[in-house]
Design a protein around this motif. Structure first.
Motif, PDB file in Angstrom:
ATOM      1  N   LEU A 118       0.851  -1.187   0.000  1.00 40.71           N
ATOM      2  CA  LEU A 118       0.000   0.000   0.000  1.00 40.71           C
ATOM      3  C   LEU A 118       0.883   1.232   0.000  1.00 40.71           C
ATOM      4  N   LEU A 119       0.295   2.349  -0.431  1.00 43.56           N
ATOM      5  CA  LEU A 119       1.045   3.599  -0.490  1.00 43.56           C
ATOM      6  C   LEU A 119       0.187   4.724   0.073  1.00 43.56           C
ATOM      7  N   LEU A 120       0.809   5.556   0.901  1.00 46.68           N
ATOM      8  CA  LEU A 120       0.136   6.741   1.425  1.00 46.68           C
ATOM      9  C   LEU A 120       0.665   7.959   0.673  1.00 46.68           C
ATOM     10  N   VAL A 121      -0.206   8.595  -0.090  1.00 43.51           N
ATOM     11  CA  VAL A 121       0.163   9.818  -0.800  1.00 43.51           C
ATOM     12  C   VAL A 121      -0.611  10.969  -0.162  1.00 43.51           C
ATOM     13  N   SER A 122      -0.097  12.179  -0.321  1.00 49.51           N
ATOM     14  CA  SER A 122      -0.739  13.298   0.367  1.00 49.51           C
ATOM     15  C   SER A 122      -0.375  14.620  -0.284  1.00 49.51           C
ATOM     16  N   GLU A 123      -1.087  15.660   0.143  1.00 48.29           N
ATOM     17  CA  GLU A 123      -0.789  17.028  -0.285  1.00 48.29           C
ATOM     18  C   GLU A 123      -0.771  17.911   0.958  1.00 48.29           C
ATOM     19  N   LEU A 124       0.321  18.651   1.120  1.00 45.29           N
ATOM     20  CA  LEU A 124       0.462  19.569   2.247  1.00 45.29           C
ATOM     21  C   LEU A 124      -0.207  20.880   1.876  1.00 45.29           C
ATOM     22  N   ARG A 125      -1.354  21.151   2.499  1.00 39.19           N
ATOM     23  CA  ARG A 125      -2.130  22.343   2.158  1.00 39.19           C
ATOM     24  C   ARG A 125      -1.809  23.525   3.066  1.00 39.19           C
ATOM     25  N   MET A 137      -0.298  30.594  16.384  1.00 38.21           N
ATOM     26  CA  MET A 137      -0.667  29.180  16.353  1.00 38.21           C
ATOM     27  C   MET A 137      -0.024  28.521  15.143  1.00 38.21           C
ATOM     28  N   ALA A 138       0.552  27.340  15.322  1.00 34.68           N
ATOM     29  CA  ALA A 138       1.048  26.545  14.199  1.00 34.68           C
ATOM     30  C   ALA A 138      -0.105  25.720  13.652  1.00 34.68           C
ATOM     31  N   ARG A 139      -0.297  25.776  12.362  1.00 33.74           N
ATOM     32  CA  ARG A 139      -1.420  25.060  11.738  1.00 33.74           C
ATOM     33  C   ARG A 139      -0.913  24.184  10.603  1.00 33.74           C
ATOM     34  N   ILE A 140      -1.393  22.954  10.549  1.00 35.11           N
ATOM     35  CA  ILE A 140      -1.020  22.003   9.497  1.00 35.11           C
ATOM     36  C   ILE A 140      -2.293  21.385   8.925  1.00 35.11           C
ATOM     37  N   GLN A 141      -2.364  21.316   7.613  1.00 34.68           N
ATOM     38  CA  GLN A 141      -3.429  20.557   6.950  1.00 34.68           C
ATOM     39  C   GLN A 141      -2.797  19.636   5.927  1.00 34.68           C
ATOM     40  N   LEU A 142      -3.162  18.352   6.004  1.00 29.22           N
ATOM     41  CA  LEU A 142      -2.634  17.350   5.088  1.00 29.22           C
ATOM     42  C   LEU A 142      -3.796  16.549   4.525  1.00 29.22           C
ATOM     43  N   ASP A 143      -3.952  16.573   3.211  1.00 31.82           N
ATOM     44  CA  ASP A 143      -4.948  15.741   2.536  1.00 31.82           C
ATOM     45  C   ASP A 143      -4.279  14.421   2.167  1.00 31.82           C
ATOM     46  N   ILE A 160      -6.333  17.881   9.940  1.00 31.53           N
ATOM     47  CA  ILE A 160      -5.992  19.240  10.347  1.00 31.53           C
ATOM     48  C   ILE A 160      -5.564  19.207  11.805  1.00 31.53           C
ATOM     49  N   ALA A 161      -4.457  19.872  12.111  1.00 29.12           N
ATOM     50  CA  ALA A 161      -3.970  19.925  13.488  1.00 29.12           C
ATOM     51  C   ALA A 161      -3.356  21.297  13.747  1.00 29.12           C
ATOM     52  N   SER A 162      -3.426  21.735  14.996  1.00 30.06           N
ATOM     53  CA  SER A 162      -2.853  23.028  15.354  1.00 30.06           C
ATOM     54  C   SER A 162      -2.362  22.990  16.798  1.00 30.06           C
ATOM     55  N   ALA A 163      -1.497  23.945  17.136  1.00 27.96           N
ATOM     56  CA  ALA A 163      -0.987  24.062  18.497  1.00 27.96           C
ATOM     57  C   ALA A 163      -0.543  25.506  18.715  1.00 27.96           C
ATOM     58  N   ARG A 164      -0.828  26.033  19.907  1.00 28.61           N
ATOM     59  CA  ARG A 164      -0.477  27.409  20.230  1.00 28.61           C
ATOM     60  C   ARG A 164       0.957  27.488  20.750  1.00 28.61           C
ATOM     61  N   ALA A 176       5.713  24.577  18.742  1.00 27.48           N
ATOM     62  CA  ALA A 176       4.291  24.459  18.400  1.00 27.48           C
ATOM     63  C   ALA A 176       4.101  23.647  17.127  1.00 27.48           C
ATOM     64  N   PHE A 177       4.988  23.839  16.148  1.00 33.18           N
ATOM     65  CA  PHE A 177       4.935  23.013  14.940  1.00 33.18           C
ATOM     66  C   PHE A 177       5.129  21.536  15.298  1.00 33.18           C
ATOM     67  N   GLY A 178       6.040  21.260  16.236  1.00 34.17           N
ATOM     68  CA  GLY A 178       6.248  19.881  16.657  1.00 34.17           C
ATOM     69  C   GLY A 178       5.010  19.288  17.301  1.00 34.17           C
ATOM     70  N   GLU A 179       4.355  20.060  18.172  1.00 36.38           N
ATOM     71  CA  GLU A 179       3.144  19.573  18.829  1.00 36.38           C
ATOM     72  C   GLU A 179       2.026  19.350  17.823  1.00 36.38           C
ATOM     73  N   ALA A 180       1.869  20.282  16.881  1.00 38.52           N
ATOM     74  CA  ALA A 180       0.841  20.120  15.847  1.00 38.52           C
ATOM     75  C   ALA A 180       1.138  18.902  14.978  1.00 38.52           C
ATOM     76  N   SER A 181       2.410  18.665  14.683  1.00 38.25           N
ATOM     77  CA  SER A 181       2.796  17.496  13.887  1.00 38.25           C
ATOM     78  C   SER A 181       2.454  16.200  14.611  1.00 38.25           C
ATOM     79  N   ASP A 182       2.671  16.170  15.931  1.00 36.99           N
ATOM     80  CA  ASP A 182       2.309  14.992  16.722  1.00 36.99           C
ATOM     81  C   ASP A 182       0.805  14.742  16.667  1.00 36.99           C
ATOM     82  N   ARG A 183       0.021  15.812  16.775  1.00 37.29           N
ATOM     83  CA  ARG A 183      -1.441  15.666  16.718  1.00 37.29           C
ATOM     84  C   ARG A 183      -1.888  15.185  15.343  1.00 37.29           C
ATOM     85  N   LEU A 184      -1.236  15.694  14.306  1.00 35.89           N
ATOM     86  CA  LEU A 184      -1.568  15.256  12.951  1.00 35.89           C
ATOM     87  C   LEU A 184      -1.245  13.776  12.784  1.00 35.89           C
TER      88      LEU A 184
END
Length: 206
Positions: A118-125, A137-143, A160-164, A176-184
């Motif tokens: 299997l393959l996981l493909v994505s787009e960093l929005r 706030m650091a915000r990440i969205q990944l489709d 979608i994940a975010s952290a203050r 904050a980017f690290g925390e948001a990445s963990d949540r994502l």
């Protein structure tokens, strides 16, 4: 006419938040903080599969190693004198591989260049710091999309994940980017663990 055109391009670049001048001092390179441990997960339909994780596709704004910030409303800028130690898509790819490997969902998890079922493909929005208020706030969205060996879609999701940040200082923004990445990453593991046999189209996986 040539001078006016040049000035127009220069002004457009400044309005876009990108400097056409070299940085006066070498930039400080930042990595994402060490990832938090992922809770083990299980999905019987995935346990004997090998997963490849591709680096996310990204538009020009998020494809490089500049740390993007939205300082006010529709203004786009980057932090001066600070960069990620590698391009943002590579940062996210490594984070996802680490999280999925820790989760135990798959028999193996690797980069997409290695053989996989299997393959996981994505787009960093989104991958930016936002000043909706102070501190930012650091915000990440990944489709994301899970595809089979023939690149046929199996399931997809928007994560979608975010952290203050603790302050406006760049090291705190990086945290904050690290925390948001963990949540994502945790949201991705949860999504895959909860995929049903219908969503996975199990006849393709057997």
């Amino acid at each position: 006419m040539k001078i006016r055109a040049g000035l127009g391009l220069f002004a457009a670049a400044l309005l876009a938040g990108c400097s056409v001048l070299p940085e006066s001092e070498p930039a400080t390179l930042y990595r994402l903080p060490v990832a938090a441990s992922q809770t083990p997960a299980n999905n019987p339909l995935l346990g004997d599969k090998r997963l490849g994780v591709a680096a996310p596709e990204a538009g020009h704004l998020f494809s490089g190693n500049r740390i993007v910030v939205y300082p006010d409303r529709n203004v786009v800028n980057v932090y001066e004198g600070a960069r990620w130690h590698e391009d943002a898509p590579a940062l996210i790819q490594t984070r996802l591989i680490d999280a999925l490997s820790q989760s135990g969902l798959f028999e193996g998890v690797s980069v997409d260049r290695l053989p996989s079922d299997l393959l996981l493909v994505s787009e960093l929005r989104h991958f930016q710091s936002e000043y909706d208020r102070t501190p930012p706030m650091a915000r990440i969205q990944l489709d994301v999309q899970l595809v089979d060996g023939k690149r046929q879609p199996i399931a997809n999701e928007t994560l979608i994940a975010s952290a203050r940040a603790a302050s406006v200082e760049i090291p705190d923004v990086v945290d904050a980017f690290g925390e948001a990445s963990d949540r994502l990453s945790a949201a991705l593991v949860e999504w895959l663990a909860n995929l049903s046999s219908d969503a996975l189209e199990s006849e393709r996986l057997n």
